[in-house]
Design an enzyme around this catalytic site. Structure first.
Site, PDB file in Angstrom:
ATOM      1  N   CYS A   1      29.741 -49.328   2.520  1.00  0.00           N
ATOM      2  CA  CYS A   1      30.042 -47.838   2.413  1.00  0.00           C
ATOM      3  C   CYS A   1      29.279 -46.851   1.419  1.00  0.00           C
ATOM      4  CB  CYS A   1      31.702 -47.514   2.060  1.00  0.00           C
ATOM      5  SG  CYS A   1      32.403 -48.750   0.759  1.00  0.00           S
TER       6      CYS A   1
ATOM      7  N   LYS B   1      46.710 -54.695   7.974  1.00  0.00           N
ATOM      8  CA  LYS B   1      46.098 -54.615   9.151  1.00  0.00           C
ATOM      9  C   LYS B   1      44.419 -54.686   8.883  1.00  0.00           C
ATOM     10  CE  LYS B   1      44.148 -53.342  12.550  1.00  0.00           C
ATOM     11  NZ  LYS B   1      42.655 -53.817  12.911  1.00  0.00           N
TER      12      LYS B   1
ATOM     13  N   GLU C   1      38.710 -43.678   2.551  1.00  0.00           N
ATOM     14  CA  GLU C   1      37.623 -44.144   2.059  1.00  0.00           C
ATOM     15  C   GLU C   1      36.566 -44.225   3.372  1.00  0.00           C
ATOM     16  OE1 GLU C   1      34.102 -45.435   1.898  1.00  0.00           O
ATOM     17  OE2 GLU C   1      35.198 -47.521   1.085  1.00  0.00           O
TER      18      GLU C   1
ATOM     19  N   GLU D   1      25.514 -41.614   8.909  1.00  0.00           N
ATOM     20  CA  GLU D   1      25.617 -42.846   8.337  1.00  0.00           C
ATOM     21  C   GLU D   1      25.190 -43.763   9.472  1.00  0.00           C
ATOM     22  OE1 GLU D   1      29.714 -44.737   7.692  1.00  0.00           O
ATOM     23  OE2 GLU D   1      28.857 -45.330   5.792  1.00  0.00           O
TER      24      GLU D   1
ATOM     25  N   GLY E   1      39.312 -42.098  10.230  1.00  0.00           N
ATOM     26  CA  GLY E   1      40.182 -41.785   8.994  1.00  0.00           C
ATOM     27  C   GLY E   1      40.995 -40.363   9.423  1.00  0.00           C
TER      28      GLY E   1
ATOM     29  N   GLY F   1      37.277 -47.022   6.616  1.00  0.00           N
ATOM     30  CA  GLY F   1      36.499 -47.078   7.831  1.00  0.00           C
ATOM     31  C   GLY F   1      35.824 -45.896   8.255  1.00  0.00           C
ATOM     32  N   SER F   2      35.706 -45.649   9.426  1.00  0.00           N
ATOM     33  CA  SER F   2      35.171 -44.436  10.056  1.00  0.00           C
ATOM     34  C   SER F   2      35.645 -43.173   9.746  1.00  0.00           C
ATOM     35  CB  SER F   2      34.776 -44.675  11.266  1.00  0.00           C
ATOM     36  OG  SER F   2      35.803 -44.715  12.294  1.00  0.00           O
TER      37      SER F   2
ATOM     38  N   GLU G   1      36.046 -40.879  11.764  1.00  0.00           N
ATOM     39  CA  GLU G   1      36.583 -40.513  13.026  1.00  0.00           C
ATOM     40  C   GLU G   1      38.208 -40.928  13.124  1.00  0.00           C
ATOM     41  OE1 GLU G   1      33.519 -41.885  13.167  1.00  0.00           O
ATOM     42  OE2 GLU G   1      32.634 -39.938  13.433  1.00  0.00           O
TER      43      GLU G   1
END
Ligand code: NAI
Ligand code: MG
Length: 484
Positions: free
Chosen positions: A287, A178, A253, A386, A236, A231-232, A234
């Site tokens: 990242c 996805k 990650e 970030e 994650g 991704g973020s 949150e």
């Protein structure tokens, strides 16, 4: 005429391109000027169900019986197909993400490298034997995880396709991917190429769509044996909660606030261009972007002046202008980065350098001027959050211990760069940095498919890239044989 693609807004499930259950599509916007580049399918839980079922059949069927040699050959063929379509894929990637064409081209090369590398690695995943009791033989066999779910971001769609699927397919997992709703057209094309080179039905399933719909359905699906997410932090956390509910492992990650440490004996001619590039590459949306530069106080003024001159020379423009910095991905991301800069202004943080907008930069594009700020106090959000934009903060330090304290002082821990000519210090500092990769007199945001990659703390856990990823996507089975 602006570039558009006629790639169909379909999912790829069980070896077929199919309409999403919703029968709806999502428009893909070019960040350089806001024009519609193409459409993707708006997948939902029903499509994810079908994709996971197809992956399970593949794993239990033809794909599961494929030998390591055959899998390696398929991956290698896909690598060659990607090279043969490099320019087409780079155009698609640049228009979809707004990144400069030269970066898109090198991204596509890296994508091909993932399949070359893991194509060669597929038949080199060895097990082990263990000395045991008299009359026994013990074998450790490395088996695939099974059906793996992959949720990836928009910053490097093509590369992420290679990074997340390469090792998973090499080791015989059946995959459901996805990608991000902001940009993933290159992934649709890459999936077409994978089908053409002969991956059997169900080995690769692609469901595009929104994170809250297709993404959440995938991460919480009971038919998944392993999850990979980039991704973020949150999201994650949500992924890790789903993994916990279903008792499956996951690799996460989640970005960083990666520091570059510049000591007073550093070779500045070598260091400073790299420091600037590490934050403007992909408009800071990497990242492992080098988003903090820590400078020893004795050379602070000199370094800041030189960095400012370099930052002032950076120009930002549309992907086709092929400058060093393009737009950020979306209006939302533009607002996020602008918010950080506005709050910094209100808090009185000095702007030391600022790039310029190229005259070809359309008003409808999501351009941010690359910005150098400092000194930034350690308790200011810019020192630890970030930004995911071309924003570089400068922080002074006194000595080695102070540098390490600041470098390790955020909740992130992804990568770091260390600039010093002192060899003993290089290794001392490298060993004390709580990050997954350390570059000594260099910095590598993004590339290096051979190099194990991943974080500590809020940057996530597990390792991708290199041979480490082949371990992540397999699990040890112990077979104990009594032949006495
Ligand atoms: P995100 O974490 O929301 O999106 C990443 C992926 O997760 C996308 O495929 C998205 O569709 C999916 N997703 C979103 N919500 C989900 C859910 N509830 N369940 C399952 N999947 C879900 O990141 P976003 O919103 O694109 O960016 C927000 C911030 O995150 C950025 O400003 C940046 O700071 C950080 N980020 C870091 C990345 C990295 O490479 N470490 C990549 C992208 C974003
Ligand atoms: Mg999000």
């Amino acid at each position: 005429m602006p570039f558009t693609t006629d790639l169909p807004p379909l999912n790829y499930i069980d070896g077929h391109w199919v309409r999403p259950a919703s029968n709806a599509a999502i428009e893909m916007i070019c960040p350089s000027d806001g024009h519609v580049v193409g459409q993707i399918a708006r997948g939902n839980a029903q499509d994810i169900d079908a994709a996971v079922a197809a992956a399970r059949r593949a794993f239990d069927g033809e794909w599961g019986r494929t030998t390591a040699t055959e899998r390696g050959r398929l991956l290698s063929r896909l690598g060659l197909a990607i090279l043969a379509h490099q320019e087409e894929l780079a155009q698609l990637e640049a228009n979809d993400t707004g990144k400069p064409l030269k970066l898109a081209r090198s991204d596509v090369l890296a994508t091909a490298r993932y399949f070359e590398y893991y194509g060669g690695g597929a038949d080199k995943v060895h097990g082990d034997t263990i000395p045991f009791l008299d009359g026994y033989q013990v074998m450790i066999v490395r088996e695939p995880r099974g059906v793996t779910g992959h949720i990836i971001p928009w910053n490097y769609p093509a590369q992420m396709f290679g990074r997340t699927l390469g090792a998973a397919l090499a080791t015989g997992n059946a995959t459901v991917l996805k990608p991000a709703e902001e940009a993933c057209l290159s992934i649709v094309r890459l999936t077409q190429l994978a089908a053409e080179v002969g991956f059997p039905a169900g080995a690769i399933n692609l469901v595009t769509g929104y994170g809250e719909e297709a993404g959440a359905a995938l991460s919480s699906h009971k038919g998944i044996d392993f999850l990979s997410f980039t991704g973020s932090p949150e999201v994650g956390t949500l992924i890790q909660k789903s993994a916990a509910d279903n008792h499956v492992p996951c690799v996460l990650e989640l970005g960083g606030k990666s520091p570059q440490l510049v000591f007073e004996d550093a070779d500045l001619d070598k260091a400073l261009p790299v420091v600037i590039n590490a934050i403007i590459q992909n408009a800071g949306q990497t990242c492992s972007a080098g988003s903090r530069v820590l400078v020893q106080r004795s050379i602070y003024e000199k370094v800041v002046a030189a960095l400012a001159a370099r930052m002032n020379a950076v120009r930002v423009g549309p992907h086709e202008a092929d400058l060093d910095c393009g737009p950020v991905i979306s209006k939302v991301q533009h607002e996020r980065v602008a918010g950080f800069l506005e709050r910094a202004r209100q808090d009185g943080i000095p702007v030391i350098g600022e790039g310029r907008l190229d005259e070809r930069a359309a008003r409808s594009g999501f351009f941010v001027k690359p910005t150098l700020l400092g000194p930034v106090p350690l308790d200011h959000e810019l020192a630890y959050e970030e930004v995911f934009g071309p924003v570089l903060v400068v922080i002074p330090f006194d000595d080695e211990n102070d540098a390490l304290r600041i470098a390790n002082g955020t909740e992130y821990g992804l990568i770091a760069g260390v600039w010093t000519e002192n060899g003993a210090r290089q290794i001392r500092v490298a060993k004390k940095l709580r990050v997954g990769q350390v570059y000594l007199n260099g910095y590598g945001a993004g590339g290096g498919i051979e190099l194990p990659f991943g974080g500590f703390k809020r940057s996530g856990h597990g390792r991708e890239k290199g041979f480490e990823a082949l371990r992540e996507y397999t699990v040890a089975k112990t077979i104990v044989m009594n032949h006495g």
